[in-house]
Design an enzyme around this catalytic site. Structure first.
Site, short mmCIF file in Angstrom:
data_model
loop_
_atom_site.label_atom_id
_atom_site.label_comp_id
_atom_site.label_asym_id
_atom_site.label_seq_id
_atom_site.Cartn_x
_atom_site.Cartn_y
_atom_site.Cartn_z
N ASP A 25 -5.45 8.77 3.75
CA ASP A 25 -5.71 8.88 2.36
C ASP A 25 -6.81 9.66 1.80
OD1 ASP A 25 -3.27 7.57 2.17
OD2 ASP A 25 -3.98 5.58 1.90
N HIS A 54 1.79 4.48 -2.77
CA HIS A 54 1.96 6.00 -2.62
C HIS A 54 3.54 6.47 -3.06
CE1 HIS A 54 -1.55 6.18 -0.56
NE2 HIS A 54 -1.35 5.68 0.49
N HIS A 75 0.75 -1.31 0.12
CA HIS A 75 0.10 -0.02 0.06
C HIS A 75 0.84 1.17 -0.07
CE1 HIS A 75 -3.37 2.61 1.69
NE2 HIS A 75 -2.41 3.41 1.95
N GLU A 76 1.94 1.22 1.04
CA GLU A 76 2.76 2.60 1.25
C GLU A 76 3.72 2.69 -0.17
OE1 GLU A 76 2.36 4.64 3.18
OE2 GLU A 76 1.01 3.57 4.41
#
Length: 359
Positions: free
Chosen positions: A163, A63, A59-60
């Site tokens: 987010d 980003h 997930h990170e």
């Protein structure tokens, strides 16, 4: 981050795990042991937590890699018991870019959940409460799918700086501008944070931690954006100090200590005929005193690698750099020679004065 274990790099980004993460694994193992679980079941539960945090890392990375596409680097991704934190150098200021960076993380969880849904056979019966209470080989991947869906929904909450809050800020910024959009998103985030903390006292203490993180994160982000707005259009020359004490490389530690004790400076620029050759911080000076190096030359204990600013540089860039690196001060040059110094305190005073003048 201090007390973190380096797990390696992915696409040049350091992956760190904070020591408190071990407490989470220990708590999971202890909970399973109290239930009377055997060793394989305990290891399976720990494996599930590790699988969840692998999804958090991905997930990170969503980003980080999207931000990298826009020229913004990420120093590290740190795993904490409450989740992961990607340390981006900054968030894109263009609304479209911030929107895509904010959405990229949850989008990874959507892809993971979709792949698991396509691979796993359909459940014959509606899952009972017992299905979610204990990890088994039969429900491991189903629960992992469920967690990824929860991560998507949780991150969609418009609580800045999560987010969802960043997505809200980006959408508002298209019409209202970044400053006003940040104020609205941050205020909403703090209201939701207070709600999380209130609910946490009655149901789940974990929500108190999340609420505190959201509240102070929203406050900090709002302040930074407001400060950058005050600094916009101003140069480093306007915010630098021109009255400061320097050291020469031929000075001794004793000389530097005397200047430390008789003045207000805690850090010194080391220069020779206007040319910056290094910096000496209070901690370096005290360490030299502890090692009984009183007659040692400053040139032997100083830091020779120095980042400098020019008087024409943007004051907002200096502020961002100081916030990012936490360096005590930077020398400011004009035509290659020392013209002043700049630090966070002086910039904050500049902001305070500008704020007072606009009221």
């Amino acid at each position: 981050m201090k007390w973190s274990l380096n797990l390696g790099r992915v696409a040049g980004i350091k992956i760190l795990v904070h020591w408190t993460f071990v407490l989470l694994l220990g708590w999971v193992a202890l909970t399973e042991a109290q239930r009377g679980s055997d060793v394989p079941t305990i290891l399976l539960a720990i494996g599930f937590i590790l699988a969840v945090f692998l999804c958090v890392v991905l997930h990170e990375l969503g980003h980080a890699l999207t931000a990298k596409h826009y020229g913004i680097n990420t120093k590290m991704i740190t795993l904490l018991p409450i989740g992961g934190v990607a340390s981006l150098e900054k968030m894109p200021e263009k609304p479209k870019q911030e929107l895509l960076v904010a959405v990229a993380g949850p989008a990874v969880n959507v892809v993971i959940a979709l792949l698991l849904w396509l691979v796993l056979p359909s459940l014959q019966d509606v899952p009972t409460e017992e299905f979610f209470l204990r990890i088994t080989p039969g429900n491991f991947l189903y629960l992992l799918l469920f967690v990824n869906v929860v991560l998507v929904l949780f991150n969609a909450i418009p609580a800045f700086p999560m987010d969802g809050g960043r997505v809200l800020r980006a959408l508002l910024a298209f019409k209202l501008g970044r400053v006003r959009a940040t104020q609205i998103a941050a205020n909403l985030g703090q209201l939701l944070a207070i709600f999380f903390i209130f609910i946490g006292f009655f149901y789940n203490p974990f929500l108190i931690l999340i609420g505190a993180f959201v509240f102070f994160g929203a406050y900090s982000e709002n302040m930074v954006v407001q400060h950058l707005d005050f600094l916009r259009g101003h140069s480093v020359r306007e915010g630098m100090m021109t009255n400061f004490v320097t050291l020469a490389p031929s000075d001794t530690v004793r000389d530097a200590l005397n200047k430390l004790l008789t003045g207000s400076e805690h850090e010194f620029i080391v220069e020779q005929e206007g040319v910056v050759v290094g910096t000496l911080t209070r901690s370096q000076l005290i360490q030299a005193v502890k090692e009984e190096q009183m007659d040692t030359l400053v040139s032997k204990v100083m830091s020779a690698e120095v980042r400098t600013f020019s008087v024409q540089d943007k004051l907002s860039d200096a502020y961002t750099e100081l916030q990012k690196t936490r360096v005590p001060l930077y020398p400011v040059l004009e035509n290659g020679r020392l013209a002043g110094v700049i630090n966070t305190d002086n910039i904050n005073e500049f902001i305070m004065i500008k704020s007072a003048l606009t009221q």
